[in-house]
Write a protein that holds these residues in place. Structure first.
Motif, PDB file in Angstrom:
ATOM      1  N   ALA A   1      20.179   5.714  -1.194  1.00 19.11           N
ATOM      2  CA  ALA A   1      20.950   6.780  -1.826  1.00 19.11           C
ATOM      3  C   ALA A   1      21.531   7.686  -0.751  1.00 19.11           C
ATOM      4  CB  ALA A   1      20.078   7.590  -2.787  1.00 19.11           C
ATOM      5  N   TRP A   2      22.775   8.133  -0.953  1.00 14.53           N
ATOM      6  CA  TRP A   2      23.437   9.052  -0.030  1.00 14.53           C
ATOM      7  C   TRP A   2      23.466   8.513   1.396  1.00 14.53           C
ATOM      8  CZ3 TRP A   2      19.154  11.524  -2.780  1.00 14.53           C
ATOM      9  CH2 TRP A   2      19.536  12.029  -4.009  1.00 14.53           C
ATOM     10  N   GLY A   3      23.603   7.203   1.535  1.00 16.51           N
ATOM     11  CA  GLY A   3      23.685   6.598   2.852  1.00 16.51           C
ATOM     12  C   GLY A   3      22.363   6.498   3.581  1.00 16.51           C
ATOM     13  N   MET A   4      21.266   6.749   2.892  1.00 23.18           N
ATOM     14  CA  MET A   4      19.933   6.684   3.498  1.00 23.18           C
ATOM     15  C   MET A   4      19.034   5.796   2.651  1.00 23.18           C
ATOM     16  SD  MET A   4      19.371  10.666   4.691  1.00 23.18           S
ATOM     17  CE  MET A   4      19.810  11.331   3.075  1.00 23.18           C
ATOM     18  N   ASN A   5      17.884   5.453   3.223  1.00 25.59           N
ATOM     19  CA  ASN A   5      16.902   4.656   2.500  1.00 25.59           C
ATOM     20  C   ASN A   5      15.622   5.477   2.323  1.00 25.59           C
ATOM     21  OD1 ASN A   5      16.161   1.906   1.431  1.00 25.59           O
ATOM     22  ND2 ASN A   5      14.505   2.199   2.901  1.00 25.59           N
ATOM     23  N   PHE A   6      15.141   5.539   1.087  1.00 22.50           N
ATOM     24  CA  PHE A   6      13.935   6.301   0.764  1.00 22.50           C
ATOM     25  C   PHE A   6      12.818   5.331   0.385  1.00 22.50           C
ATOM     26  CE2 PHE A   6      17.524   9.035   0.094  1.00 22.50           C
ATOM     27  CZ  PHE A   6      17.108  10.288   0.517  1.00 22.50           C
ATOM     28  N   LEU A   7      11.615   5.604   0.890  1.00 20.98           N
ATOM     29  CA  LEU A   7      10.475   4.740   0.629  1.00 20.98           C
ATOM     30  C   LEU A   7       9.272   5.598   0.251  1.00 20.98           C
ATOM     31  CD1 LEU A   7       9.265   1.789   0.789  1.00 20.98           C
ATOM     32  CD2 LEU A   7       8.517   2.414   3.093  1.00 20.98           C
ATOM     33  N   LEU A   8       8.758   5.377  -0.937  1.00 21.31           N
ATOM     34  CA  LEU A   8       7.545   6.039  -1.407  1.00 21.31           C
ATOM     35  C   LEU A   8       6.456   4.980  -1.474  1.00 21.31           C
ATOM     36  CD1 LEU A   8       6.180   8.620  -2.539  1.00 21.31           C
ATOM     37  CD2 LEU A   8       6.865   7.826  -4.817  1.00 21.31           C
ATOM     38  N   ALA A   9       5.338   5.194  -0.760  1.00 19.68           N
ATOM     39  CA  ALA A   9       4.327   4.148  -0.637  1.00 19.68           C
ATOM     40  C   ALA A   9       2.922   4.689  -0.885  1.00 19.68           C
ATOM     41  CB  ALA A   9       4.388   3.520   0.761  1.00 19.68           C
ATOM     42  N   PHE A  10       2.094   3.828  -1.468  1.00 21.59           N
ATOM     43  CA  PHE A  10       0.667   4.098  -1.617  1.00 21.59           C
ATOM     44  C   PHE A  10      -0.080   3.034  -0.834  1.00 21.59           C
ATOM     45  CE2 PHE A  10      -3.424   3.231  -3.654  1.00 21.59           C
ATOM     46  CZ  PHE A  10      -4.010   4.486  -3.578  1.00 21.59           C
ATOM     47  N   ASP A  11      -0.915   3.452   0.129  1.00 26.16           N
ATOM     48  CA  ASP A  11      -1.684   2.535   0.969  1.00 26.16           C
ATOM     49  C   ASP A  11      -3.168   2.803   0.790  1.00 26.16           C
ATOM     50  OD1 ASP A  11       0.212   1.149   3.293  1.00 26.16           O
ATOM     51  OD2 ASP A  11       1.030   3.021   2.511  1.00 26.16           O
ATOM     52  N   ASP A  12      -3.955   1.736   0.883  1.00 25.81           N
ATOM     53  CA  ASP A  12      -5.406   1.867   0.843  1.00 25.81           C
ATOM     54  C   ASP A  12      -6.021   0.706   1.608  1.00 25.81           C
ATOM     55  OD1 ASP A  12      -7.865   2.946   0.328  1.00 25.81           O
ATOM     56  OD2 ASP A  12      -7.901   2.444  -1.803  1.00 25.81           O
ATOM     57  N   THR A  13      -7.270   0.892   2.071  1.00 26.30           N
ATOM     58  CA  THR A  13      -7.993  -0.153   2.796  1.00 26.30           C
ATOM     59  C   THR A  13      -9.446  -0.157   2.317  1.00 26.30           C
ATOM     60  OG1 THR A  13      -8.890   1.159   4.646  1.00 26.30           O
ATOM     61  CG2 THR A  13      -6.587   0.428   4.824  1.00 26.30           C
ATOM     62  N   ASP A  14     -10.173  -1.195   2.732  1.00 23.38           N
ATOM     63  CA  ASP A  14     -11.610  -1.228   2.471  1.00 23.38           C
ATOM     64  C   ASP A  14     -12.404  -0.916   3.742  1.00 23.38           C
ATOM     65  OD1 ASP A  14     -11.220  -3.533   3.928  1.00 23.38           O
ATOM     66  OD2 ASP A  14     -12.038  -4.891   2.419  1.00 23.38           O
ATOM     67  N   LEU A  15     -11.771  -0.211   4.692  1.00 29.66           N
ATOM     68  CA  LEU A  15     -12.435   0.192   5.921  1.00 29.66           C
ATOM     69  C   LEU A  15     -13.595   1.131   5.619  1.00 29.66           C
ATOM     70  CD1 LEU A  15      -9.698   0.954   8.615  1.00 29.66           C
ATOM     71  CD2 LEU A  15     -11.748  -0.402   8.948  1.00 29.66           C
ATOM     72  N   GLU A  16     -14.686   0.947   6.325  1.00 28.66           N
ATOM     73  CA  GLU A  16     -15.823   1.838   6.184  1.00 28.66           C
ATOM     74  C   GLU A  16     -15.698   3.067   7.086  1.00 28.66           C
ATOM     75  OE1 GLU A  16     -19.392  -0.339   6.797  1.00 28.66           O
ATOM     76  OE2 GLU A  16     -19.045  -1.709   5.121  1.00 28.66           O
ATOM     77  N   LEU A  17     -14.761   3.026   8.035  1.00 29.87           N
ATOM     78  CA  LEU A  17     -14.554   4.180   8.902  1.00 29.87           C
ATOM     79  C   LEU A  17     -13.955   5.325   8.085  1.00 29.87           C
ATOM     80  CD1 LEU A  17     -12.995   2.424  12.034  1.00 29.87           C
ATOM     81  CD2 LEU A  17     -15.324   3.249  11.776  1.00 29.87           C
ATOM     82  N   PRO A  18     -14.492   6.540   8.221  1.00 33.81           N
ATOM     83  CA  PRO A  18     -13.977   7.657   7.420  1.00 33.81           C
ATOM     84  C   PRO A  18     -12.596   8.108   7.885  1.00 33.81           C
ATOM     85  CG  PRO A  18     -15.607   8.433   8.993  1.00 33.81           C
ATOM     86  CD  PRO A  18     -15.612   6.929   9.075  1.00 33.81           C
ATOM     87  N   VAL A  19     -11.804   8.606   6.971  1.00 33.72           N
ATOM     88  CA  VAL A  19     -10.512   9.267   7.205  1.00 33.72           C
ATOM     89  C   VAL A  19      -9.402   8.304   7.618  1.00 33.72           C
ATOM     90  CG1 VAL A  19      -9.272  11.079   8.471  1.00 33.72           C
ATOM     91  CG2 VAL A  19     -11.677  11.409   7.842  1.00 33.72           C
ATOM     92  N   LEU A  20      -9.634   7.457   8.644  1.00 33.61           N
ATOM     93  CA  LEU A  20      -8.566   6.645   9.216  1.00 33.61           C
ATOM     94  C   LEU A  20      -7.880   5.756   8.192  1.00 33.61           C
ATOM     95  CD1 LEU A  20     -10.111   5.507  12.624  1.00 33.61           C
ATOM     96  CD2 LEU A  20      -8.369   7.247  12.233  1.00 33.61           C
ATOM     97  N   GLY A  21      -8.650   5.092   7.330  1.00 34.75           N
ATOM     98  CA  GLY A  21      -8.070   4.142   6.386  1.00 34.75           C
ATOM     99  C   GLY A  21      -8.178   4.583   4.946  1.00 34.75           C
ATOM    100  N   ASP A  22      -8.258   5.886   4.707  1.00 29.44           N
ATOM    101  CA  ASP A  22      -8.353   6.402   3.342  1.00 29.44           C
ATOM    102  C   ASP A  22      -7.076   6.124   2.565  1.00 29.44           C
ATOM    103  OD1 ASP A  22     -10.826   7.311   3.961  1.00 29.44           O
ATOM    104  OD2 ASP A  22     -10.290   9.438   4.054  1.00 29.44           O
ATOM    105  N   ALA A  23      -7.190   6.124   1.236  1.00 30.79           N
ATOM    106  CA  ALA A  23      -6.020   5.986   0.375  1.00 30.79           C
ATOM    107  C   ALA A  23      -5.034   7.101   0.679  1.00 30.79           C
ATOM    108  CB  ALA A  23      -6.434   6.018  -1.089  1.00 30.79           C
ATOM    109  N   ARG A  24      -3.748   6.740   0.755  1.00 33.13           N
ATOM    110  CA  ARG A  24      -2.760   7.719   1.190  1.00 33.13           C
ATOM    111  C   ARG A  24      -1.409   7.460   0.530  1.00 33.13           C
ATOM    112  NH1 ARG A  24      -3.127  12.547   3.509  1.00 33.13           N
ATOM    113  NH2 ARG A  24      -5.146  11.668   4.106  1.00 33.13           N
TER     114      ARG A  24
END
Length: 229
Positions: free
Chosen positions: A195-218
């Protein structure tokens, strides 16, 4: 951000020196730089310019940069890629290449310790793509690592729904370990629209990493603009 601006000024100089090549540049602003579902900016925004060249018959090369935020003061990633794609027929595409990841920061030697090369192979059938990456010295830890990813795009409304699932595996967990067995999974659900000559991307990411914070749902939002010459 000043380092990103400096890198982008170098890109501008390269443009004038390669006037006969088929060139494009994309500038992306994202709310979070996620690398296989793991934040590399501690969930802060990132500015990501690129410069891409291709010869019109499959051979290509590119440069890409982003700010990062590592605990040791590393704050810039600069990558170079060279590869070749083959259009096998109307439906099938094969792509192979090598990428070099480099990192920079206040302690130059320590940041450079993260540097590593990676080879990749991708095969696409229409809107579906299977990708494989392998590094023998992942993030400079001295251990092998590979990633297998499956992507699929579905036209939806004025844009496209993007589905991705990937598996990251360390072959030597004593060298580099993301989880107890050196393996974790990442999935992404995203919607992109131009739109308006640009590309917009809305994403939901998640992992099963046990490390805190780094791979949290985002949830993240990215806006990009491409320039062609």
């Amino acid at each position: 951000m000043r380092k990103i601006a400096a890198v982008f000024s170098v890109f501008t100089v390269l443009l004038s020196a390669a006037a006969q090549a088929e060139l494009s540049s994309t500038v992306t602003l994202t709310s979070d730089y996620l690398f296989n579902g793991v934040t590399l900016t501690d969930h802060d925004p990132a500015l990501q310019p690129s410069l891409d060249w291709n010869n019109g018959s499959g051979l290509y090369a590119g440069f890409w940069a982003s700010n990062v935020k590592f605990a040791d003061g590393t704050d810039l990633e600069f990558d170079a890629t060279v590869g070749h794609w083959w259009q096998l027929n109307d439906d099938w595409l094969l792509d192979a290449g090598i990428a070099q990841y480099t990192y920079h920061g206040s302690d130059g030697a320590q940041s450079r310790g993260f540097n590593f090369p990676e080879a990749y192979l991708k095969i696409a059938y229409r809107k579906t793509k299977l990708s494989y990456w392998y590094a023998s010295d992942y993030f400079g830890a001295g251990g092998g690592h590979y990633i297998v990813a499956l992507n699929h795009g579905i036209p939806l409304g004025y844009g496209e729904l993007l589905l991705q699932v990937d598996r990251s595996t360390s072959t030597q967990t004593d060298k580099f370990m993301r989880d107890n067995d050196g393996t974790y999974h990442h999935w992404r659900l995203a919607y992109q629209q131009a739109a308006w000559g640009m590309n917009f991307l809305l994403a939901f990411d998640d992992t099963d990493l046990e490390l805190p914070v780094l791979g949290d749902a985002r949830l993240s939002l990215s806006v990009s603009k491409t320039f062609q010459w």
